[in-house]
Design an enzyme around this catalytic site. Structure first.
Site, short mmCIF file in Angstrom:
data_model
loop_
_atom_site.label_atom_id
_atom_site.label_comp_id
_atom_site.label_asym_id
_atom_site.label_seq_id
_atom_site.Cartn_x
_atom_site.Cartn_y
_atom_site.Cartn_z
N HIS A 38 1.00 -1.21 -0.01
CA HIS A 38 -0.05 0.05 0.15
C HIS A 38 0.89 1.21 -0.01
O HIS A 38 2.11 1.23 0.53
CB HIS A 38 -0.71 0.07 1.27
N GLU A 110 -3.66 1.72 -7.35
CA GLU A 110 -3.89 2.95 -6.44
C GLU A 110 -2.97 4.03 -6.77
O GLU A 110 -1.91 4.28 -6.37
CB GLU A 110 -3.73 2.63 -4.94
N GLY A 116 -7.38 9.09 -0.57
CA GLY A 116 -7.95 10.23 0.54
C GLY A 116 -7.86 11.57 0.18
O GLY A 116 -7.92 12.40 1.10
N SER A 156 -9.85 6.86 -3.80
CA SER A 156 -11.18 8.16 -3.49
C SER A 156 -12.30 7.49 -4.25
O SER A 156 -13.03 7.91 -5.03
CB SER A 156 -10.93 9.18 -3.87
N GLY A 177 -10.98 2.24 0.65
CA GLY A 177 -10.42 2.83 1.91
C GLY A 177 -11.37 3.45 2.53
O GLY A 177 -12.37 2.88 3.48
N GLY A 178 -11.23 4.83 2.75
CA GLY A 178 -12.21 5.83 3.70
C GLY A 178 -13.79 5.44 3.43
O GLY A 178 -14.52 5.44 4.32
#
Length: 196
Positions: A38, A110, A116, A156, A177-178
């Site tokens: 990551h 990614e 993010g 995102s 993720g978020g």
């Protein structure tokens, strides 16, 4: 059908590495996957491709399926070096594996500039890179391996763009993720993937 994954594992099988979590510890929890490479591990912890290759091999030998992350910085994309960056990360980190082991790897693209930040790769940018990755896999191994390798998009991804991202031919799903921390958003993203 839900599986558990870890966000990292150690680069050594065993030993006095206080604070590290070995692949054997991860698999003992019932986890089936482990994220390797990551962007935060690469940038904040200085993990280089050779270390990531070692982690990947140990994870595979332990029975885990690695989710191997690749991605470029904004400066690298702006200099039009993004394809070379991804090719290097794959060549050093994954393409050292024999075909039998590589078939058990998931690749997550990614773009670091989109993690993010609220900025997302356009559907075109995501498809372009995923197609490039699939082509590299085909050249290294063969078209059958390339066609069956799972390629995820991370960066995102949210309900508003998930449908367009997952509609791309070479985007097989997302590494979320978020947005996974908000149940409604995560369910919407899952449904976008199921409906494609």
């Amino acid at each position: 059908p839900v599986s558990v994954a870890a966000q990292n594992c150690a680069a050594e099988k065993a030993g006095a590495f206080t604070g590290e979590v070995s692949a054997e510890m991860v698999i003992s929890t019932g986890a089936k996957y482990v994220i390797i490479g990551h962007s935060e591990r690469r940038t904040l912890f200085g993990e280089q491709d050779a270390i990531l290759a070692q982690k990947t091999r140990i994870a595979l030998e332990t029975g885990l399926m690695p989710i191997f992350c690749v991605g470029e910085l904004l400066a690298e994309r702006n200099k039009k070096n993004h394809f070379q960056v991804i090719q290097h990360q794959l060549s050093v980190g994954l393409f050292i594996l024999p075909e039998s082991l590589f078939k058990r790897v998931v690749i997550a693209y990614e773009p670091v500039w989109a993690i993010g930040t609220g900025v997302t790769a356009t559907p075109y940018q995501a498809q372009e890179m995923h197609q490039f990755i699939r082509t590299l896999v085909g050249k290294k191994y063969n078209s059958s391996v390339a066609d069956t390798t799972t390629l995820l998009y991370g960066g995102s991804c949210k309900p508003l763009n998930a449908v367009e991202l997952f509609a791309n031919q070479d985007v097989d799903g997302g590494l979320i993720g978020g947005a996974s921390l908000k149940a409604d958003d995560f369910i919407a993203i899952v449904m976008a993937n199921i409906n494609n």
